[in-house]
Design an enzyme around this catalytic site. Structure first.
Site, mmCIF file in Angstrom:
data_model
loop_
_atom_site.group_PDB
_atom_site.id
_atom_site.type_symbol
_atom_site.label_atom_id
_atom_site.label_comp_id
_atom_site.label_asym_id
_atom_site.label_seq_id
_atom_site.Cartn_x
_atom_site.Cartn_y
_atom_site.Cartn_z
ATOM 1 C CG ASP A 40 -0.342 -0.060 2.312
ATOM 2 O OD1 ASP A 40 0.906 0.281 2.852
ATOM 3 O OD2 ASP A 40 -0.961 -0.494 3.482
ATOM 4 C CB ALA A 41 -0.004 4.858 0.457
#
Length: 126
Positions: free
Chosen positions: A15-16
């Protein structure tokens, strides 16, 4: 019997924050399950073609303990257990540097490919 499957985290699985997204663990389990079946001499395609059955996933659970990150190398320790004549399950431990980062369990049954009805577990898997 236990089989160990080694893997590396790909960038697209994160994810980020660079942490493996939770939705990837069921995919990891599926890869490890396929690897397990190959190691005992019965990969999915052989089970489907020679025995005319499909292995169906009917239950899945995952417990997250510690994160994995892009580039991490980890192992999935997979065990096979028979519940009864019709149902069986796999247990998974995701391990990085001797630390368990996640555990999981999938429950399965076998069905006839034509009738789609449940059939007993083939002897070769027991």
């Amino acid at each position: 019997m236990e089989v160990s499957y080694q893997r590396k985290v790909n960038f697209y699985e994160t994810d980020a924050q660079g942490v493996v997204h939770h939705s990837n663990y069921p995919r990891y389990f599926e890869e490890a399950r396929g690897f397990f079946l190959e190691n005992i001499g019965f990969p999915y395609h052989r089970i489907r073609e020679e025995l005319n059955i499909d292995i169906v996933l009917i239950e899945l659970s995952v417990k997250y303990k510690h994160p994995l990150f892009f580039g991490d190398i980890f192992n999935i320790e997979t065990k096979f257990n028979v519940e009864n004549r019709y149902f069986f399950y796999f247990e998974y431990q995701v391990v990085k540097n001797s630390e368990i980062v996640s555990t999981g369990r999938t429950r399965h049954c076998c069905i006839d490919r034509q009738t789609r009805k449940i059939v007993p577990i083939p002897d070769l898997l027991v």
